[in-house]
Design an enzyme around this catalytic site. Structure first.
Site, PDB file in Angstrom:
ATOM      1  N   ASP A   1       4.817   2.200  -0.402  1.00 27.73           N
ATOM      2  CA  ASP A   1       6.026   0.384  -0.164  1.00 27.73           C
ATOM      3  C   ASP A   1       4.900  -0.410  -1.329  1.00 27.73           C
ATOM      4  O   ASP A   1       3.626  -0.565  -1.179  1.00 27.73           O
ATOM      5  CB  ASP A   1       6.610   0.546   0.695  1.00 27.73           C
ATOM      6  CG  ASP A   1       7.211  -1.085   0.423  1.00 27.73           C
ATOM      7  OD1 ASP A   1       8.321  -1.043  -0.246  1.00 27.73           O
ATOM      8  OD2 ASP A   1       7.193  -2.153   2.107  1.00 27.73           O
TER       9      ASP A   1
ATOM     10  N   ASP B   1       6.215  -4.160  -1.756  1.00 25.49           N
ATOM     11  CA  ASP B   1       6.601  -5.230  -1.711  1.00 25.49           C
ATOM     12  C   ASP B   1       5.981  -5.247  -0.158  1.00 25.49           C
ATOM     13  O   ASP B   1       6.752  -5.143   1.134  1.00 25.49           O
ATOM     14  CB  ASP B   1       7.524  -6.313  -1.254  1.00 25.49           C
ATOM     15  CG  ASP B   1       7.822  -6.320  -2.734  1.00 25.49           C
ATOM     16  OD1 ASP B   1       7.464  -7.006  -3.963  1.00 25.49           O
ATOM     17  OD2 ASP B   1       9.069  -6.091  -3.632  1.00 25.49           O
TER      18      ASP B   1
ATOM     19  N   THR C   1       9.758   2.598  -3.687  1.00 24.69           N
ATOM     20  CA  THR C   1      10.059   1.094  -3.159  1.00 24.69           C
ATOM     21  C   THR C   1      11.664   1.091  -3.741  1.00 24.69           C
ATOM     22  O   THR C   1      12.507   1.912  -3.471  1.00 24.69           O
ATOM     23  CB  THR C   1       9.507  -0.139  -4.288  1.00 24.69           C
ATOM     24  OG1 THR C   1       9.740  -0.848  -4.216  1.00 24.69           O
ATOM     25  CG2 THR C   1       9.944   0.596  -5.479  1.00 24.69           C
ATOM     26  N   SER C   2      12.049  -0.259  -2.771  1.00 22.91           N
ATOM     27  CA  SER C   2      13.200   0.101  -2.573  1.00 22.91           C
ATOM     28  C   SER C   2      13.625  -1.012  -3.181  1.00 22.91           C
ATOM     29  O   SER C   2      14.704  -1.306  -3.828  1.00 22.91           O
ATOM     30  CB  SER C   2      13.778  -0.512  -1.579  1.00 22.91           C
ATOM     31  OG  SER C   2      13.886  -0.334   0.066  1.00 22.91           O
TER      32      SER C   2
ATOM     33  N   LYS D   1      15.899   3.154   1.904  1.00 23.31           N
ATOM     34  CA  LYS D   1      15.324   3.439   2.788  1.00 23.31           C
ATOM     35  C   LYS D   1      16.377   2.171   4.114  1.00 23.31           C
ATOM     36  O   LYS D   1      17.442   1.576   3.846  1.00 23.31           O
ATOM     37  CB  LYS D   1      14.026   2.290   3.139  1.00 23.31           C
ATOM     38  CG  LYS D   1      13.375   2.948   2.420  1.00 23.31           C
ATOM     39  CD  LYS D   1      11.958   2.084   2.120  1.00 23.31           C
ATOM     40  CE  LYS D   1      11.062   2.551   1.294  1.00 23.31           C
ATOM     41  NZ  LYS D   1      10.225   2.049   0.462  1.00 23.31           N
TER      42      LYS D   1
ATOM     43  N   ASP E   1       5.491  -1.350   5.391  1.00 20.20           N
ATOM     44  CA  ASP E   1       5.668  -2.611   6.890  1.00 20.20           C
ATOM     45  C   ASP E   1       6.467  -3.162   7.210  1.00 20.20           C
ATOM     46  O   ASP E   1       6.692  -4.004   8.032  1.00 20.20           O
ATOM     47  CB  ASP E   1       5.578  -4.356   5.319  1.00 20.20           C
ATOM     48  CG  ASP E   1       6.188  -4.816   4.383  1.00 20.20           C
ATOM     49  OD1 ASP E   1       6.370  -5.943   4.432  1.00 20.20           O
ATOM     50  OD2 ASP E   1       6.737  -3.356   3.699  1.00 20.20           O
TER      51      ASP E   1
END
Length: 216
Positions: free
Chosen positions: A11, A13, A106-107, A137, A162
């Protein structure tokens, strides 16, 4: 604990970088622009989800495309204003890995993710963003796509996350999960291994794959 893997999926961020201050600035401004109350805004889960999903929870469907484009613009423009910083251990850990053994999942949109990564000098060989999937996600689709891109069996992949939503996605994909307690308390994170950040880990690369261990 030692984890063996063929591919490492990160991931961005909260895992490689922190953009929490930027996210708060930009989303707070965005909420004001669209007349969203603080109470309503607090009721929506933000971290680890795509902007499309978050906005869809807050606004009528007809406004979603325009509103998503607006928050993306705010966040991209904020990158040069101290909008992103490397988290401890990121540089050393990534530098220890061959470029074809890891990717970022990443989102964020591709435009925003690339802006943040470029600002801190991280240039992954591959990247899966919100633009590349139909379900973000905690659905496993982003991580399964990353495994296909790298040509690795999902069972031989390790996910670094995270956020609870991202960890759920990794588990649903059948992957080993490593949680970093950078944005959530360790007890809130369900994973095969929980550490404070990437500085707690080391990687040993061989022809057989990557061996990940906890330092000390």
């Amino acid at each position: 604990m030692t984890i063996h893997a063929q591919a490492l999926l990160f991931d961005n961020d909260g895992t490689l970088v922190s953009s929490l201050d930027s996210v708060e600035r930009c989303w707070t401004r965005w909420a004001r622009e669209y007349g969203i109350t603080a109470e309503k805004f607090r009721s929506v889960e933000l971290h680890g989800r795509t902007a499309v999903e978050i906005v869809a929870d807050l606004l009528p469907g007809r406004l979603v495309p325009e509103a998503v484009a607006r928050v993306e613009q705010l966040e991209v423009e904020d990158v040069p204003n101290g909008g992103v910083r490397l988290l401890p251990g990121t540089r050393d850990f990534l530098d220890s890995l061959p470029a074809d053994r890891w990717t970022v999942v990443t989102s964020a949109t591709r435009r925003l993710a690339e802006a943040r990564l470029d600002a801190v000098g991280i240039r992954p060989k591959a990247l899966v963003s919100a633009d590349d999937v139909t379900r973000g996600k905690p659905d496993p689709e982003p991580y399964l796509l990353a495994a296909r891109q790298l040509g690795v069996d999902p069972a031989r992949c390790v996910v670094f996350e995270d956020a609870p939503a991202g960890l759920r996605a990794g588990r649903a994909a059948g992957m080993t999960t490593v949680a970093l307690a950078t944005t959530h308390r360790a007890e809130e994170l369900a994973a095969d291994l929980v550490v404070k950040d990437l500085s707690a880990l080391s990687a040993l690369v061989s022809d057989g794959g990557v061996e990940i261990s906890v330092r000390g």
